[in-house]
Structure formats: C-alpha cells, structure tokens
Design an enzyme around this catalytic site. Structure first.
Site, mmCIF file in Angstrom:
data_model
loop_
_atom_site.group_PDB
_atom_site.id
_atom_site.type_symbol
_atom_site.label_atom_id
_atom_site.label_comp_id
_atom_site.label_asym_id
_atom_site.label_seq_id
_atom_site.Cartn_x
_atom_site.Cartn_y
_atom_site.Cartn_z
ATOM 1 N N ASP A 197 0.854 -1.156 0.064
ATOM 2 C CA ASP A 197 -0.050 0.018 -0.023
ATOM 3 C C ASP A 197 0.832 1.224 0.020
ATOM 4 O OD1 ASP A 197 -2.782 1.064 0.341
ATOM 5 O OD2 ASP A 197 -1.776 1.947 2.455
ATOM 6 N N HIS A 322 -10.526 -1.064 -4.523
ATOM 7 C CA HIS A 322 -11.371 -0.596 -3.354
ATOM 8 C C HIS A 322 -11.423 0.655 -2.893
ATOM 9 C CE1 HIS A 322 -7.316 -1.301 -1.908
ATOM 10 N NE2 HIS A 322 -7.622 -0.160 -1.120
#
Length: 558
Positions: A197, A322
């Site tokens: 991430d 997402h």
C-alpha cells in the site's frame, strides 16, 4: 521467477465479499466458500485487502497488529484453510501490506506515546515551527493538517492519512527489520504474493513548507525509496522465485516506476499507477464535478504503456479497486448500454501490456450505489469531504453528487451474489447497504447466461493464456487523436492482435488510421476472436462501430 505476464489477479475486499456467519461483515470463511466461483472465472491470484487486527478507522488500512487476524474476519485456522483450498484450485493468495503507517493503537505507537524514545523513533515526531504551528503546512490526504500535536512532548507526529494512522520512520533500520519479519511470517503461511500500500511514500524527503501544493512533492518517491525496496526484496520475497509483488504508487513518476518494476527483479514485479484515473479530476483534486477527458485518458494509458515497455518494466493494468468508484458508472453507461459498456471497458484493459487486476463485482458490471444520505456512507475520507465541500460553499445537493461519483464507498458495497435479501451477501444486517440493483445485477443470474459480463471476463482471461501476443507482445497505439475510438496493435513473433473500442454510447466510424482497413484486414487473414456484438461491420472500407463496441482481431502470419 513467476511469469506474471500471463496471470490475472482478482481483488477481494473481504469485508464486503461474503459473510459466512451472519454478522453483517464478510470474512475469510466466506472467501473460502466462493473459491469455486473464483476458479470458474479463471484467475490465478486472489488479492485480499487487510484483515489484520484494526480499529477500522480506515477499513483495515490502519493496522494494529500485523500478525493477528481481526476476529470479525475469522481466525488463523480459517486463513490457513483458505490458502490450502485455494491452492487445490490452482489459485494463489496475495496479501495487502500497509507499511507506510500503522494504527495509533499499534503497540509501537502506544509505547511511543508512553515516552519510550526507541519507539518514538519508529515514527516521525517533529517540533512545531513556533507555538501552535505544525512543522510544515502539508495536508493530509484525508483532509486537514498532516500533523497532530502531542501536548506531552510539545511535538507533532506526521500522518499523511487519517490522524489515527501515524507514519512509520523507514530511515530507522529497526523499523525496516520489523517489516521484514512480518513479510517472512506470512511467507511461511504459504502466501505467494504481496501488494504494498502507498509504498512509494515510505521514504520522506525534506520537511519544508510547500507553497505550490499539498506537500506531496516532498514525500513522494523519496530519496531512499529504491534502496529500501531493494533491501526488502533481498531479504524477504525475493528469496522465493514464485512470489509476485505489486506496489501501489501514489502520485508517482513514470521514471521511478521504470526502477520499481524493472524486469531485473531487484525491487517489485509490477506497479499500480493512478494517472489514468484522474481524468475526471481537476488537477489532483478529485472532489469536483468534472466530465472525464477521453483524450487525457488515452494519452495517459498509452504513454505508460510505451514508456514502461521501452524501459523493460511491467504495469499492473486495472480500472477498479477498493478505493475507486465502479468503472461502468464512471466511464460507461448504467442504463441502456450497461452490458456493452462493461464489456468494452474490460476489453480495453485486458488486452493491454500488463497484468490485469479485476475487483470483486467488476466481472458482473456492478455499479455505484448512488447513496443519497450521509448516514449511508462509512468511508472516513468521504464523510470528511462532505463537510469540507459545504464549508467551501457548495450546496448539500452538489456535495452529494460529488460523493456519488467519487466516494470510495462506491466500490465497497457488498458483492451481489443473488437477487435475494442483501444480495446473498449476508443473512444479517450488512455493514454498509447493498446496492438496490442487486435484483438484476448478480452472480447467480450471470452464471447461467452465456452472454453475461461474467462469461465475457472468462473469455478475456482465457485469451491471455491462449495467445502469447496478449501476455508478451509489444504495443503500438492507434487512433491517437480520434475523439471516440481507443485502439491499439499488439505484436509478438508471428502473432498480431488488433483491439478497437468505441468509448461512447453513439455510432462512430474509424478509418483504421488509413492502414488497418476492414477489407484489407479480412484479406490478410485477421479473424475476430472476441467482441461484444454478434459481428463486426464496415461502411465502405472503414469500421462502423456501434455504441461501446469492442472488437479483438487476431492473425498469425504465415
């Protein structure tokens, strides 16, 4: 080394995928129960977003414990069973690792707040410029200052995201060693992929005021980023040739990505970049009402395709995840041409040079939920900006419209398995509302319809494994200035592929750039191997493309 060029990855947001115990939250056993569905789709990997212990201020991207599974998702035994059952079906597991920051509840940060100097150095604490003034004027990506004051120390800590997500200090070798231990722990559990991430933010540069922007130029693609990634590779995932990795690169430069995802394998297998998903932004500002700029989209995709190929680096190619709204709502048509536009958008991406990523429900053409009340939202970024937009003078109606288009919650509504209660996602009360169109958009209906979006995705995935030109080939952009057509040519050894997509819901024509004319293509032995209409047409000797039409032509030179 794993040949990820032929792979396709399926992203699962566990919280919204399938609830096995009726508590309203998706869980790991729910994923295991749907592995036959995933196998039928034909993907090679499932990437799961974080399911670690977390206070859920940022839907699990605020990790409290990297080694323990949050009880709402299950237990370690459930994870181990999922990995085992996936392997039986030829599916590998990729985990989402958040190492730019932790939750403020992580024991490291709690020890830092208690005054332990060793753990304070795990994070980035700085004195203010003067009383009441943060060290810099940087803005958090979730709104407000990127610095939070701690009275006990008369210092501020950096949080590029939510105030509950303090940034780690990667310049501290002890931090890097702890991260390495986490990776090795999950490798021992059979994990064969890692998604990192916002990993290009881990190396901070100079802590200076930014009078030109929000501060990102001082912490993006920082001075030691390549050193730290090479070190992580050498002592963790790089020791297993089967493991693939992908880095989420926030506001990155292509030049840095040449190194992040170089085929020499020193850093990462591939990278996500988001430049093509800012074509309905105003600069870097997404909380606006701006129509998508098709020419900008085309230029962005093609420049990254050509640049990465020229420098022997690898892209992850995608529309949804997402953090993004649903692509059929964003660039397609939720109404009359819903099916055609969903298939066209899939064709555009899956035939490009790069490893395709599918986000749960994308293969069904799931749409944005278009919530109409702030109480329906759960995303901290969206809730913050609903307030910020109105403080800036926008009406409540305009603020809602912006959220409906750009909110991360648009991609987080539950997977639509059936047309029944809660879309078959849960027997309980879902943590966020299910899209009301689940009665007509759901997996059960599409599995039984050979012309469905789901079965079209199956064909696209199968093509990548059948034709080397899709996985390995060079790319030549076509129709560069055409106002409606996105087209490109792929070549590999004796194979050629031609992809032609009408990006709009109206009839258009394309002259094949004067070279790729329909009549000549037929004479040269091109055959249509996929399309979202029954046939392909021409007017005279030019392509006559119907609304959102996609055509994939192939030939093998003799």
């Amino acid at each position: 080394m794993a040949d990820f060029r032929k792979y396709v990855v399926y992203e699962i947001y566990p919280k919204s995928f399938c609830d096995s115990n009726g508590d309203g939250f998706g869980d790991l056993r729910g994923v295991t129960g749907k592995l036959d569905y995933i196998q039928k789709l034909g993907v090679d990997y499932i990437w799961l977003t974080p399911f670690f212990v977390s206070p859920q201020r940022d839907n699990g991207y605020d990790v409290e414990d990297y080694y323990r599974i949050d009880s709402r998702y299950g237990a370690m035994g459930d994870f181990e069973e999922m990995v085992s059952e996936a392997a039986k079906r030829g599916i590998r597991v990729m985990l989402d690792m958040v190492f730019n920051h932790t939750s403020d509840r992580h024991q490291w940060f709690q020890k830092a707040l208690a005054g332990d100097e060793a753990y304070k150095d795990f994070y980035i604490f700085r004195k203010g410029k003067e009383p009441g003034v943060p060290p810099t004027n940087w803005e958090s990506k979730f709104g407000g200052s990127a610095w939070e004051y701690v009275e006990k120390f008369d210092e501020y800590y950096l949080h590029l995201f939510d105030v509950s997500q303090p940034d780690l200090n990667w310049d501290n070798p002890k931090v890097r060693r702890e991260v390495q231990k986490v990776i090795r722990f999950w490798m021992a559990k059979g994990v064969k992929g890692f998604r990192f991430d916002v990993v290009n933010l881990i190396s901070k540069g100079k802590f200076e005021d930014d009078f030109e922007g929000d501060g990102r130029r001082f912490y993006t693609d920082g001075p030691n980023i390549h050193k730290y990634l090479q070190e992580l590779n050498a002592v963790t995932f790089g020791t297993d040739a089967e493991i693939i990795t992908v880095g989420e690169m926030s506001s990155t430069s292509m030049e840095n990505c040449f190194r992040y995802a170089s085929e020499d394998g020193m850093e990462l297998s591939m990278v996500f970049n988001f430049h093509h998903l800012k074509v309905d932004f105003m600069g870097n500002e997404k909380w606006v009402l701006v129509p998508a700029d098709f020419q900008k989209l085309k230029n962005s995709l093609f420049s990254w395709q050509e640049g990465m190929a020229e420098h022997h680096a690898w892209n992850a190619v995608f529309w949804c995840n997402h953090d993004q709204p649903r692509v059929v709502s964003r660039f397609g048509d939720e109404g009359r041409y819903w099916k055609e536009s969903a298939k066209m958008l899939a064709t555009m991406i899956h035939c490009l040079r790069g490893t395709p990523y599918i986000y749960q429900g994308e293969e069904l053409g799931m749409t944005n939920p278009n919530f109409t009340d702030i109480s329906q939202y759960r995303d901290v970024e969206s809730i913050n900006h609903f307030r910020i937009l109105q403080e800036k003078g926008l009406s409540e109606a305009d603020a809602y419209r912006i959220l409906q288009i750009h909110s991360r919650d648009s991609g987080r509504t539950p997977m639509q398995w059936t047309g029944g209660k809660s879309g078959g996602f849960t027997e309980g009360e879902p943590w966020i509302e299910v899209n009301q169109n689940c009665d007509r958009i759901n997996a059960a209906q599409q599995l039984s319809d050979e012309h469905s979006i789901f079965h079209y995705y199956r064909k696209l995935i199968a093509l990548r494994k059948t034709y080397d030109v899709i996985a390995m080939g060079n790319i030549e952009p076509l129709a560069r200035r055409d106002p409606a057509v996105f087209a490109y040519r792929r070549t590999w050894e004796e194979e050629e592929l031609l992809v032609i997509c009408n990006f709009y819901g109206r009839d258009v024509t394309w002259d094949g750039d004067g070279t790729y004319l329909p009549k000549k293509l037929r004479e040269d032995g091109y055959e249509r191997i996929l399309g979202n209409y029954e046939d392909w047409r021409m007017e005279g000797d030019i392509f006559a493309l119907r609304p959102y039409e996609a055509i994939v032509l192939y030939r093998k030179r003799k």
